[in-house]
Design an enzyme around this catalytic site. Structure first.
Site, PDB file in Angstrom:
ATOM      1  N   ASP A  64      14.146  64.676  55.371  1.00 50.73           N
ATOM      2  CA  ASP A  64      14.854  65.920  55.681  1.00 50.73           C
ATOM      3  C   ASP A  64      13.895  66.813  56.454  1.00 50.73           C
ATOM      4  OD1 ASP A  64      17.285  65.289  54.466  1.00 50.73           O
ATOM      5  OD2 ASP A  64      16.679  66.101  52.530  1.00 50.73           O
TER       6      ASP A  64
ATOM      7  N   ASP B   7      23.110  64.584  57.556  1.00 51.93           N
ATOM      8  CA  ASP B   7      23.766  65.529  56.648  1.00 51.93           C
ATOM      9  C   ASP B   7      24.673  66.486  57.417  1.00 51.93           C
ATOM     10  OD1 ASP B   7      22.239  64.428  54.570  1.00 51.93           O
ATOM     11  OD2 ASP B   7      20.678  65.954  54.761  1.00 51.93           O
TER      12      ASP B   7
END
Length: 190
Positions: free
Chosen positions: A136, A158
């Site tokens: 991330d 995402d």
């Protein structure tokens, strides 16, 4: 003979309507993995690499061993691999089977499904092939809303999953509303 040609053309068109949105799936997967690779190569883990707009947006390098918002990161490794790896993989396979078998999805819904699957595959790739977890790197200031100074860090996959899932939900709700209006018209006309 002409009917056979028309049927064959209709089937070919139907196949292309199903295959073309899969280019989005591939593009999302490639973009997700490319951006993660760039972050891994250029930013040390658990550090801020770049900051924009006075810290409102930061590019950082973190690993998520859980699901969305790090849920499930404290599960035992064997349970985690099933819950966060095998089950999502089976769900994506089922979604693709339904995608190809059904002729009921609109073009917009097909593109949205392809985006969700592409994002899902991007994160699953990390789960299966990156021992540290899902990469991330997008970190956004949230100004204390919902008690959060910063939104939980996320990635391209995402983002696409959220956007395409939202489009899909809205399109399904609109279809249901349209169907209900049509039923009411038919009832009223009787």
């Amino acid at each position: 003979m002409e009917e056979e040609i028309q049927l064959e053309l209709k089937q070919t068109t139907s196949i292309w309507k199903k295959l073309l949105p899969l280019t989005l799936m591939i593009a999302v997967f490639v973009l997700d993995q490319l951006t993660k690779w760039l972050v891994i190569k250029n930013i040390q883990p658990y550090t801020v690499g770049y900051s924009f707009f006075d810290g409102v947006l930061r590019i950082i390098h973190v690993y998520n061993t859980g699901a969305a918002f790090s849920m499930g990161q404290n599960l035992a490794e064997n349970v985690k691999s099933i819950v966060l790896g095998i089950i999502p993989l089976l769900v994506l396979i089922m979604v693709l089977v339904i995608y190809f078998r059904s002729n009921d999805f609109t073009t917009l819904q097909r593109w949205a499904i392809a985006g969700v699957v592409g994002g899902g595959l991007g994160n699953l790739y990390d789960r299966f092939f990156r021992s540290a977890g899902v990469v991330d790197f997008i970190d956004v200031k949230f100004y204390g809303l919902f008690g959060l100074e910063r939104w939980p860090t996320f990635n391209v996959a995402d983002s696409v999953i959220c956007i395409c899932a939202g489009i899909l939900i809205v399109s399904f709700v609109r279809a249901i509303i349209r169907e209900e209006k049509q039923k009411n018209k038919e009832i009223d006309s009787k």
